[in-house]
Design an enzyme around this catalytic site. Structure first.
Site: not given
Length: 381
Positions: A134, A188, A198, A214, A247
């Site tokens: 990360d 997807c 969102c 975000c 999702c």
């Protein structure tokens, strides 16, 4: 040593040490990613938390000159808290996003990767490796996509067939030329559930994120939270994962495979009022072991005030007044004043007016005025 056999030995060893998925990729330049990053930069869509230049983030040889392959790993994490505590009217709780439950994943993944590193060097003494999780320059997701760990979803997360997108990612660059695994096909299709869910439009289009908008990023900022986001973070203290929750690949996905990644219910969903008066020592003791503590306590306390305002928690008024009057940090004083106005009791409004007569910080005064505007709006109804 035969690299085909070595690859299988690494795969077998990865299972022994609790790695849930492993894939092998070439160390070629990430040309497509490089163009995307340049676009993101030109549009102002980057968060500012990214490490390294675009070249360092897309050219593995800049990080390990003799790089030939990249080994990508994934660990699955839980999506549900066992015996999760519930908020009550007088004891409201916030929530950390799922990626911050349990022990800081940077620590957990790095430990797994270091074991892999040692294993490879025992097999090949001349091996040269570099471990990253990360905070390294390379994009964990780009590496995982190339290594066949999962495909890159429209929500910009790596989606695995087995664990959905609830996986932590890390990688090891090596000078050993392994046969690469095949990337997975996009899965997807025409689904747009993450884009539709969102709340800020941060997902500009499938696979493109404006990190500045975000909410996961916004919860980590240290200044005053912009007005447009305050009503949208709800009771999130750190992070925001609605784009994962909706999702279809994450439906009914909940893996509890690693004890260190198990959430402590009272840490993952902390009581909000005690967070307001937490000392640095108490903060480190309570939250220091989780990923969500990396920005320190100020953003989390600011978000706790916004969450109490979200609940309109009248039981918190006295404590928030105390914060507004005595905290040395303008962001916290100002957010407290705004929260008091949002909660909207007569006592809260009186306290804001009294505090305004002594306040010297201009930004805090602006927040106090915003708080008092709630009273005018309420009277006008």
């Amino acid at each position: 040593m035969d690299n085909v056999q070595l690859k299988q030995d690494i795969i077998d060893y990865s299972k022994e040490i609790g790695i849930d998925k492993i894939g092998f990729a070439s160390a070629d330049v990430f040309s497509e990613l490089k163009e995307r990053l340049r676009t993101q930069q030109s549009l102002g869509y980057q968060s500012g938390f990214e490490k390294g230049s675009i070249e360092e983030r897309t050219e593995p040889e800049r990080l390990l000159p003799e790089a030939k392959s990249i080994i990508s790993i994934a660990l699955a994490y839980p999506s549900r808290i066992k015996n999760a505590p519930k908020s009550s009217k007088d004891e409201r709780r916030g929530v950390f996003c799922r990626a911050s439950w349990g022990v800081d994943y940077h620590v957990v993944l790095r430990e797994k990767l270091e074991k892999l590193n040692t294993f490879i060097k025992e097999k090949i003494p001349g091996a040269s490796n570099k471990v990253m999780v990360d905070t390294g320059e390379l994009s964990d997701r780009a590496v995982a996509e190339r290594a066949g760990i999962g495909f890159s979803g429209k929500n910009t997360a790596i989606i695995t067939p087995e664990f959905g997108s609830y996986v932590y990612l890390g990688e090891l660059i090596t000078n050993i030329p392994f046969v690469p695994d095949k990337p997975l096909a996009d899965g997807c299709g025409s689904c747009t559930k993450c884009l539709d869910a969102c709340p800020t439009g941060a997902l500009v289009q499938g696979g493109q994120l404006n990190a500045q908008k975000c909410l996961a990023f916004q919860t980590q900022t240290k200044g005053f939270l912009d007005d447009e986001y305050r009503s949208k973070i709800g009771n999130f203290i750190y992070g925001f994962d609605t784009c994962q929750v909706v999702c279809p690949y994450n439906k009914n996905v909940d893996f509890h495979l690693h004890e260190e990644l198990e959430p402590d219910p009272d840490v993952a969903k902390p009581k909000l009022k005690p967070m307001l008066r937490m000392s640095n020592r108490e903060f480190k003791k309570t939250f220091g072991h989780i990923a969500g503590s990396w920005r320190g306590k100020k953003p989390l306390q600011r978000n706790a005030l916004i969450a109490l305002a979200h609940y309109r928690d009248e039981s918190a008024v006295d404590e928030i007044i105390e914060v507004m009057n005595n905290d040395v940090r303008p962001v916290i004083r100002g957010t407290a004043a705004w929260a008091l106005g949002k909660i909207g009791t007569d006592e809260a409004y009186r306290a804001i007016r009294k505090a305004m007569t002594k306040e010297e910080d201009e930004q805090v005064i602006v927040e106090m005025e915003k708080g008092l505007c709630f009273q005018q709006e309420s009277s006008a109804r």
